[in-house]
Design a protein around this motif. Structure first.
Motif, PDB file in Angstrom:
ATOM      1  N   LYS A  25       0.832  -1.283   0.027  1.00  0.00           N
ATOM      2  CA  LYS A  25      -0.001  -0.151  -0.047  1.00  0.00           C
ATOM      3  C   LYS A  25       0.719   1.442   0.075  1.00  0.00           C
ATOM      4  N   MET A 151      -7.878 -12.687  11.516  1.00  0.00           N
ATOM      5  CA  MET A 151      -6.527 -11.673  11.248  1.00  0.00           C
ATOM      6  C   MET A 151      -6.941 -10.663  12.460  1.00  0.00           C
ATOM      7  N   ILE A 153      -5.051  -7.215  14.675  1.00  0.00           N
ATOM      8  CA  ILE A 153      -3.842  -6.119  14.635  1.00  0.00           C
ATOM      9  C   ILE A 153      -3.636  -5.965  16.147  1.00  0.00           C
ATOM     10  N   ARG A 208       2.011  -9.929   7.675  1.00  0.00           N
ATOM     11  CA  ARG A 208       1.810  -8.757   6.818  1.00  0.00           C
ATOM     12  C   ARG A 208       2.864  -7.720   7.173  1.00  0.00           C
TER      13      ARG A 208
END
Ligand SMILES: *Cc1c(COP(=O)(O)O)cnc(C)c1O
Length: 221
Positions: A25, A151, A153, A208
């Motif tokens: 990104k 997933m 964070i 990631r």
């Protein structure tokens, strides 16, 4: 350090069974092409427009992963080609993906994003809500969606204990949900540039990594 050598070094440091998503990104297609030439095929993007633009420019054997917050009205633009949508955090989004995937006769892999961090701003399901949603049976009606895992964070903290607590919580969620989905529920996506070695020690199967490969992102552009 070049993109190529970073990819090679990070991959060499990973135990077998842990895959690397190169998060491209805000970096140009040329940077993706450089990683591609080093053998990287799995890439993550967090904005639909940027993802579609890169998909169109770059080799078609790239496995594109959507990792950022996804609005239901943008699902149709990526479902025809995306390999995995990691940031699935609402029933509405599940329904939108199912409907778009059925239309193009695909089965799309997804991860359920779970909120574990201290910050309120980070997205993801509250685990209790997710559990309730799964138990309602709604997901098993979605013939064009394959739920591959979870997933998350971790809290953005320099206290390793806090980050480790979040990773262990994610792992626990994944282990608890696994029997409800079966053998294809095999992915625990956690760990970014600042914390992936710890994530791997906590059982991550997919990291990631963006800035450690491509350098810092320029948010002023
Ligand atoms: C940007 C991003 C990453 C990569 O972050 P780095 O710190 O650059 O490695 C990983 N996961 C998600 C969901 C992201 O948005």
């Amino acid at each position: 350090m070049s993109v190529r050598s970073q990819i090679i070094d990070i991959k060499a440091s990973l135990p077998s069974g842990v895959s690397l998503v190169a998060v491209s990104k805000m970096h140009p297609a040329e940077a993706v092409a450089e990683a591609y030439s080093a053998g990287q095929r799995l890439f993550g993007e967090s904005r639909v427009q940027e993802l579609v633009a890169k998909y169109e420019l770059l080799p078609k054997d790239i496995e594109w992963n959507m990792i950022g917050h996804l609005q239901t009205n943008k699902v149709k633009a990526i479902v025809p080609f995306v390999a995995m949508i990691q940031s699935v955090d609402s029933a509405r989004l599940v329904e939108a993906i199912q409907s778009a995937a059925a239309q193009c006769r695909r089965v799309v892999d997804i991860l359920l994003e779970i909120h574990v961090a201290d910050e309120q701003t980070k997205s993801g399901w509250d685990y209790a809500d997710l559990r309730q949603y799964i138990e309602s049976g709604a997901l098993s009606q979605m013939a064009n969606i394959r739920v591959r895992g979870v997933m998350g964070i971790a809290t953005n903290s320099c206290d390793e204990r806090v980050v480790e607590r979040d990773f262990m919580r994610l792992r626990e969620c994944k282990d608890e949900l696994q029997p409800l989905f079966g053998d294809t529920f095999d992915t625990l996506s956690m760990g970014m540039s600042g914390d992936y070695p710890l994530a791997v020690r906590c059982g991550s199967t997919m990291i990631r990594v963006g800035s450690s490969i491509f350098g810092e992102r320029d948010y002023s552009k």
